[in-house]
Write a protein that holds these residues in place. Sequence first.
Motif, PDB file in Angstrom:
ATOM      1  N   LEU A  17       1.031  -1.095  -0.106  1.00 17.31           N
ATOM      2  CA  LEU A  17       0.064  -0.176   0.016  1.00 17.31           C
ATOM      3  C   LEU A  17       0.880   1.144   0.169  1.00 17.31           C
ATOM      4  N   ASN A  18       2.098   1.307   0.692  1.00 13.16           N
ATOM      5  CA  ASN A  18       2.871   2.155   0.591  1.00 13.16           C
ATOM      6  C   ASN A  18       3.393   2.608  -0.562  1.00 13.16           C
ATOM      7  N   ILE A  19       3.880   1.515  -1.332  1.00 16.85           N
ATOM      8  CA  ILE A  19       4.318   1.491  -2.772  1.00 16.85           C
ATOM      9  C   ILE A  19       3.053   2.210  -3.384  1.00 16.85           C
ATOM     10  N   ALA A  20       2.019   1.832  -3.746  1.00 19.45           N
ATOM     11  CA  ALA A  20       1.020   2.446  -4.352  1.00 19.45           C
ATOM     12  C   ALA A  20       0.830   4.128  -4.009  1.00 19.45           C
ATOM     13  N   GLU A  21       0.927   4.471  -2.817  1.00 19.90           N
ATOM     14  CA  GLU A  21       0.741   5.728  -2.235  1.00 19.90           C
ATOM     15  C   GLU A  21       2.111   6.606  -2.841  1.00 19.90           C
ATOM     16  N   SER A  22       3.078   5.825  -2.688  1.00 17.76           N
ATOM     17  CA  SER A  22       4.298   6.601  -2.969  1.00 17.76           C
ATOM     18  C   SER A  22       4.237   7.185  -4.648  1.00 17.76           C
ATOM     19  N   GLU A  23       3.642   6.308  -5.428  1.00 19.71           N
ATOM     20  CA  GLU A  23       3.637   6.591  -6.833  1.00 19.71           C
ATOM     21  C   GLU A  23       2.662   7.661  -7.152  1.00 19.71           C
ATOM     22  N   ILE A  25       2.080  10.016  -4.704  1.00 18.53           N
ATOM     23  CA  ILE A  25       2.699  11.326  -4.237  1.00 18.53           C
ATOM     24  C   ILE A  25       3.658  11.621  -5.427  1.00 18.53           C
ATOM     25  N   ARG A  26       4.431  10.725  -6.026  1.00 17.57           N
ATOM     26  CA  ARG A  26       5.394  10.942  -7.204  1.00 17.57           C
ATOM     27  C   ARG A  26       4.829  12.005  -7.988  1.00 17.57           C
ATOM     28  N   GLY A  27       3.477  11.897  -8.540  1.00 15.15           N
ATOM     29  CA  GLY A  27       2.923  12.527  -9.456  1.00 15.15           C
ATOM     30  C   GLY A  27       2.358  14.008  -9.107  1.00 15.15           C
ATOM     31  N   LEU A  28       2.728  14.243  -7.820  1.00 10.50           N
ATOM     32  CA  LEU A  28       2.357  15.579  -7.128  1.00 10.50           C
ATOM     33  C   LEU A  28       3.558  16.563  -6.972  1.00 10.50           C
ATOM     34  N   LEU A  29       4.775  15.970  -7.033  1.00 13.73           N
ATOM     35  CA  LEU A  29       5.768  16.603  -6.603  1.00 13.73           C
ATOM     36  C   LEU A  29       6.635  17.406  -7.655  1.00 13.73           C
ATOM     37  N   GLY A  30       6.227  17.353  -8.931  1.00 13.32           N
ATOM     38  CA  GLY A  30       6.851  18.313  -9.864  1.00 13.32           C
ATOM     39  C   GLY A  30       8.360  17.849 -10.216  1.00 13.32           C
ATOM     40  N   ASN A  92      -0.746  10.686   7.311  1.00 12.80           N
ATOM     41  CA  ASN A  92      -1.206   9.772   6.512  1.00 12.80           C
ATOM     42  C   ASN A  92      -2.704  10.320   6.080  1.00 12.80           C
ATOM     43  N   MET A  93      -3.453  10.827   6.625  1.00 15.58           N
ATOM     44  CA  MET A  93      -4.660  11.237   6.133  1.00 15.58           C
ATOM     45  C   MET A  93      -4.519  12.313   4.987  1.00 15.58           C
ATOM     46  N   ALA A  94      -3.394  13.115   5.016  1.00 18.33           N
ATOM     47  CA  ALA A  94      -3.321  14.214   4.172  1.00 18.33           C
ATOM     48  C   ALA A  94      -2.435  13.910   3.117  1.00 18.33           C
ATOM     49  N   LYS A  95      -1.629  12.510   2.888  1.00 18.14           N
ATOM     50  CA  LYS A  95      -0.400  12.501   1.982  1.00 18.14           C
ATOM     51  C   LYS A  95      -0.786  12.408   0.516  1.00 18.14           C
ATOM     52  N   LEU A  96      -2.205  12.014   0.284  1.00 16.01           N
ATOM     53  CA  LEU A  96      -2.434  12.239  -1.056  1.00 16.01           C
ATOM     54  C   LEU A  96      -3.272  13.259  -1.521  1.00 16.01           C
ATOM     55  N   ASP A  97      -3.301  14.140  -0.765  1.00 19.98           N
ATOM     56  CA  ASP A  97      -3.976  15.436  -0.723  1.00 19.98           C
ATOM     57  C   ASP A  97      -3.054  16.391  -1.632  1.00 19.98           C
ATOM     58  N   PRO A  98      -3.281  16.745  -2.837  1.00 21.48           N
ATOM     59  CA  PRO A  98      -2.577  17.531  -3.522  1.00 21.48           C
ATOM     60  C   PRO A  98      -2.083  19.062  -2.673  1.00 21.48           C
ATOM     61  N   ALA A  99      -2.929  19.433  -1.835  1.00 20.38           N
ATOM     62  CA  ALA A  99      -2.607  20.737  -1.279  1.00 20.38           C
ATOM     63  C   ALA A  99      -1.554  20.353  -0.433  1.00 20.38           C
ATOM     64  N   LEU A 104      -1.447  19.995  -8.161  1.00 17.49           N
ATOM     65  CA  LEU A 104      -2.945  19.569  -8.898  1.00 17.49           C
ATOM     66  C   LEU A 104      -2.825  17.960  -8.756  1.00 17.49           C
ATOM     67  N   ALA A 105      -4.027  17.324  -8.804  1.00 17.52           N
ATOM     68  CA  ALA A 105      -4.077  15.888  -8.661  1.00 17.52           C
ATOM     69  C   ALA A 105      -3.445  15.443 -10.120  1.00 17.52           C
ATOM     70  N   MET A 106      -2.706  14.343 -10.037  1.00 15.06           N
ATOM     71  CA  MET A 106      -2.141  13.894 -11.241  1.00 15.06           C
ATOM     72  C   MET A 106      -1.448  12.504 -11.090  1.00 15.06           C
ATOM     73  N   PRO A 107      -2.336  11.485 -10.847  1.00 13.92           N
ATOM     74  CA  PRO A 107      -1.691  10.099 -10.758  1.00 13.92           C
ATOM     75  C   PRO A 107      -0.757   9.681 -11.904  1.00 13.92           C
ATOM     76  N   PRO A 108       0.168   8.813 -11.407  1.00 17.97           N
ATOM     77  CA  PRO A 108       1.154   8.689 -12.566  1.00 17.97           C
ATOM     78  C   PRO A 108       0.618   7.701 -13.492  1.00 17.97           C
ATOM     79  N   ALA A 109       0.896   7.828 -14.859  1.00 21.59           N
ATOM     80  CA  ALA A 109       0.630   6.728 -15.837  1.00 21.59           C
ATOM     81  C   ALA A 109       1.329   5.557 -15.686  1.00 21.59           C
ATOM     82  N   ARG A 110       2.322   5.624 -15.140  1.00 20.74           N
ATOM     83  CA  ARG A 110       3.004   4.216 -14.978  1.00 20.74           C
ATOM     84  C   ARG A 110       3.875   4.255 -13.636  1.00 20.74           C
ATOM     85  N   PHE A 111       4.335   3.171 -13.007  1.00 20.46           N
ATOM     86  CA  PHE A 111       5.017   3.053 -11.799  1.00 20.46           C
ATOM     87  C   PHE A 111       6.173   3.094 -12.227  1.00 20.46           C
ATOM     88  N   SER A 112       6.938   4.036 -11.644  1.00 20.43           N
ATOM     89  CA  SER A 112       8.324   4.267 -11.939  1.00 20.43           C
ATOM     90  C   SER A 112       9.162   3.056 -11.148  1.00 20.43           C
TER      91      SER A 112
END
Length: 400
Positions: A17-23, A25-30, A92-99, A104-112
Amino acid sequence: MPAPSPRPEIVTLGCRLNIAESEAIRGLLGSRDIVVVNSCAVTNDAVKATRAAIRRARRTRPDAELVVTGCAAAIDPAGFGAMAEVDRVVGNMAKLDPAAWGALAMPPARFSGHARAFVEVQNGCDHSCTFCAIPFGRGPSRSVPAGAVVDRIAALVDAGHREVVLTGVDVTSYGTDLPGTPSFGALVERLLIHTRVERLRLSSLDSIEIDDRLFDLLTGEARVMPHVHLSLQAGDDMILKRMKRRHARADAVRIVARLKARRDIAIGADLIAGFPTEDDAMFANTLAIVDDCDVVHPHIFPFSPRTGTPAARMPQVARDVVKHRAARLRAAGEARRRRWLATLVGTEQSVLVERPGDRGHAANFAEVHLPAPPARLAPGDVAAVRISATTDSTLIGTFL
């Protein structure tokens, strides 16, 4: 020599689950100069590993912003926030919040860097196992609506992923908070109907929650991988009761026998050695369940008392005994695994290529060492492989 360009880096500890969430987050970091440590709190050793990862990240990236998130940070935000290396903590409750990341919300197209993709379908837990601190860090059970899961997997398949792993803290509790209370089996069935995913792998299952619908998919659907990882934790009824698990030993043995009677399924399991009050006879029952449930993918944990949990207040087993029992459990699991791997020599396996010239995993999640593949194959491809030999823990294959 010019300074390296700013870049985001994510250090992920712990579960799928952490792997999924890390990816996500990766899409939010620019392209910021930032290091995110996505922490784990499943054991005291996991918390220590998180702190070590933070210190290592600061040494290697002294000028980057360093942010800590994940379960360990959620359980002890003040402690991690006080570390000199840490700039800020994101809950944890905020880590997938783009703010939280100014994005802006942008889930990755692929898993890096991953041949398979991990998709979160559920988070949190409503159970109160006496040894577990994860509900403190993850909160109550929450399910992702099926339509959103379908869309996510469809996008990943379009991006080239051929294997997807469904992840969560307690995936078999899926749907209890959604309209109509759809089951986890219903979600899996919907994904098979509405996506073109080739290989669907399920994360850790609670054996008592495998209903008839999920059972039929596990045993009769070729696109669902023949690999079931069970959250057993122990093989003794008294210890299971003191853990506040919802199954008995006989329930676990029965579901494995039913599964294997219908399909050649590889069984994995989480097992804890040295739970408080465990005596030699109780441990013997847990040791025996490795064979009784044919556990070939064992995950063995020495009991780790987590502050604030009921088990931390129970009479503890001596640490040297805990370590000795964990070693015996590992040895039993490794022996069972070796015997199973030997039966696969000479068979043909469908293998997800992960690292060319290195390894992949078969549908039953046996690790396969691979030669350098033909030019047409790349990480993420699925190839037919003939198994020619074994090592102590892996298969050796050749491409067909």
